[in-house]
Design an enzyme around this catalytic site. Structure first.
Site, mmCIF file in Angstrom:
data_model
loop_
_atom_site.group_PDB
_atom_site.id
_atom_site.type_symbol
_atom_site.label_atom_id
_atom_site.label_comp_id
_atom_site.label_asym_id
_atom_site.label_seq_id
_atom_site.Cartn_x
_atom_site.Cartn_y
_atom_site.Cartn_z
ATOM 1 C CE1 TYR A 71 -4.139 -1.622 -0.289
ATOM 2 C CE2 TYR A 71 -3.057 -3.222 1.122
ATOM 3 C CZ TYR A 71 -4.091 -2.883 0.260
ATOM 4 O OH TYR A 71 -5.060 -3.811 -0.052
ATOM 5 C CB VAL A 79 -8.453 2.560 -2.456
ATOM 6 C CG1 VAL A 79 -9.287 1.394 -1.940
ATOM 7 C CG2 VAL A 79 -7.285 2.046 -3.289
ATOM 8 C CB ALA A 119 -13.670 5.235 -18.469
ATOM 9 C CG HIS A 131 -13.882 -2.032 -2.271
ATOM 10 N ND1 HIS A 131 -13.673 -2.591 -3.510
ATOM 11 C CD2 HIS A 131 -14.961 -2.688 -1.754
ATOM 12 C CE1 HIS A 131 -14.578 -3.534 -3.744
ATOM 13 N NE2 HIS A 131 -15.380 -3.606 -2.690
ATOM 14 C CB CYS A 181 -8.565 3.825 19.249
ATOM 15 S SG CYS A 181 -7.916 4.889 17.952
ATOM 16 N N GLY A 241 -16.418 0.773 -15.778
ATOM 17 C CA GLY A 241 -15.039 0.327 -15.544
ATOM 18 C C GLY A 241 -14.867 -0.709 -14.464
HETATM 19 P P1 OAD Z 1 -10.992 -5.073 -12.437
HETATM 20 O O1 OAD Z 1 -9.532 -4.964 -12.715
HETATM 21 O O2 OAD Z 1 -11.511 -6.381 -12.001
HETATM 22 O O3 OAD Z 1 -11.824 -4.641 -13.718
HETATM 23 C C1 OAD Z 1 -11.540 -3.469 -14.412
HETATM 24 C C2 OAD Z 1 -12.458 -3.384 -15.614
HETATM 25 O O4 OAD Z 1 -12.175 -2.163 -16.264
HETATM 26 C C3 OAD Z 1 -12.266 -4.508 -16.644
HETATM 27 O O5 OAD Z 1 -13.523 -5.036 -17.015
HETATM 28 C C4 OAD Z 1 -11.584 -3.800 -17.826
HETATM 29 O O6 OAD Z 1 -12.002 -4.325 -19.078
HETATM 30 C C5 OAD Z 1 -12.096 -2.387 -17.661
HETATM 31 N N1 OAD Z 1 -11.183 -1.357 -18.200
HETATM 32 C C6 OAD Z 1 -9.836 -1.381 -18.315
HETATM 33 N N2 OAD Z 1 -9.376 -0.235 -18.843
HETATM 34 C C7 OAD Z 1 -10.468 0.542 -19.067
HETATM 35 C C8 OAD Z 1 -10.665 1.853 -19.597
HETATM 36 N N3 OAD Z 1 -9.635 2.609 -20.009
HETATM 37 N N4 OAD Z 1 -11.931 2.331 -19.686
HETATM 38 C C9 OAD Z 1 -12.983 1.569 -19.285
HETATM 39 N N5 OAD Z 1 -12.859 0.332 -18.782
HETATM 40 C C10 OAD Z 1 -11.622 -0.176 -18.662
HETATM 41 O O7 OAD Z 1 -11.316 -3.920 -11.375
HETATM 42 P P2 OAD Z 1 -12.624 -3.748 -10.467
HETATM 43 O O8 OAD Z 1 -13.813 -4.348 -11.137
HETATM 44 O O9 OAD Z 1 -12.674 -2.349 -10.048
HETATM 45 O O10 OAD Z 1 -11.006 -4.780 -4.366
HETATM 46 O O11 OAD Z 1 -12.230 -4.638 -9.222
HETATM 47 C C11 OAD Z 1 -13.110 -4.692 -8.126
HETATM 48 C C12 OAD Z 1 -12.319 -4.916 -6.863
HETATM 49 O O12 OAD Z 1 -11.435 -6.026 -7.017
HETATM 50 C C13 OAD Z 1 -11.375 -3.788 -6.503
HETATM 51 O O13 OAD Z 1 -12.008 -2.732 -5.824
HETATM 52 C C14 OAD Z 1 -10.375 -4.457 -5.631
HETATM 53 C C15 OAD Z 1 -10.143 -5.680 -6.466
HETATM 54 O O14 OAD Z 1 -9.655 -6.802 -5.838
HETATM 55 C C16 OAD Z 1 -10.244 -4.932 -3.264
HETATM 56 O O15 OAD Z 1 -9.034 -4.806 -3.256
HETATM 57 C C17 OAD Z 1 -11.052 -5.243 -2.047
#
Ligand code: OAD
Length: 239
Positions: free
Chosen positions: A58, A94, A221, A110, A121, A177
């Protein structure tokens, strides 16, 4: 595109909305989970086993996020909120790019990279520096209890009852996204649709939840969100 005027809009965003700002997604082929083991860096068990490894993960992400700017998608969503009376952005991200663009009605389900949580605390603090094993909590002044204020797998996402209320009330749900792989966010589209909302996905490729959406628009996006927002605002003006 969307024709009628919508009164209550919920927007769910994921890593893809920040990809055009230079932030890695998780599940794309060069994404974060291709380089790190999710069980080691994003679970309470991983943190208990090796807190230093988790802090370093992180710390690196926090340092990498410095100087990153919102893209046209974040800016368009902030403009939607400023122009439309009822818009809620729920983000799985995040990073702080929605707020940097001007979004204020925003839920970080998240957690936030630029925030620390004291495991003793329970206080949260804005946090821009590295964190380590000896970091002292600014509230209870004890060392060794600070962790990133992010939600790990196996933990409850933040503000779920507010989100569920908004999903039950919205008449338009837009997912931007996100790959639709992580519960409970992956279930929001079905919840909103069951309550009668129109559902639209904007993503680079069809997500795993694509069958739940009335409409899908594919592309980057930063290219597809601004015209989508403009169309929504134009439709609202015409009513
Ligand atoms: P992912 O990495 O799973 O998915 C990202 C999505 O964005 C994919 O479907 C890509 O095709 C799409 N993508 C990539 N580039 C793009 C662009 N330029 N414009 C539009 N779309 C694009 O990420 P999340 O779905 O956000 O959680 O993942 C969900 C959670 O899984 C995260 O918050 C994180 C992760 O593990 C935790 O860490 C708890």
């Amino acid at each position: 595109m969307v024709a009628p005027r919508y009164e209550r809009i919920v927007i769910l965003t994921g890593a893809g909305v920040s990809a055009d700002s230079g932030i890695s997604t998780f599940r794309d082929k060069d994404g974060i989970w291709a380089k790190y083991d999710v069980r080691e860096v994003a679970t309470p068990e991983g943190f208990a086993r090796n807190p230093l490894r988790v802090h370093e993960f992180y710390n690196r992400r926090r340092r990498d996020s410095a100087g990153v700017e919102p893209n046209a998608a974040h800016v368009a969503l902030a403009r939607l909120e400023q122009t439309h009376p009822d818009v809620l952005v729920v983000t799985q991200n995040v990073d702080a790019l929605h707020e940097a663009a001007g979004s204020r009605k925003l839920i970080h389900m998240h957690g936030e990279l630029l925030s620390a949580l004291c495991a003793r605390c329970g206080e949260r603090h804005a946090w821009h520096e590295d964190m380590g094993l000896e970091t002292v909590c600014p509230s209870c002044h004890r060392p060794g209890c600070m962790r990133p204020n992010v939600v790990w797998f196996g933990e409850m996402p933040y503000r779920m009852s507010e989100i569920e209320n908004a999903l039950a009330r919205c008449d338009l749900f837009v997912s931007i996204g996100t790959s639709g792989n992580v519960y409970p966010a992956s279930g929001f589209v079905a919840q909103a649709r069951a309550h009668g909302a129109r559902t639209v996905e904007l993503n680079l490729e069809p997500s795993s939840g694509i069958s739940h959406f009335h409409e899908a628009i594919q592309g980057r996006a930063s290219e597809i969100v601004p015209p989508f927002v403009e169309q929504l605002l134009r439709n609202a003006e015409l009513m």
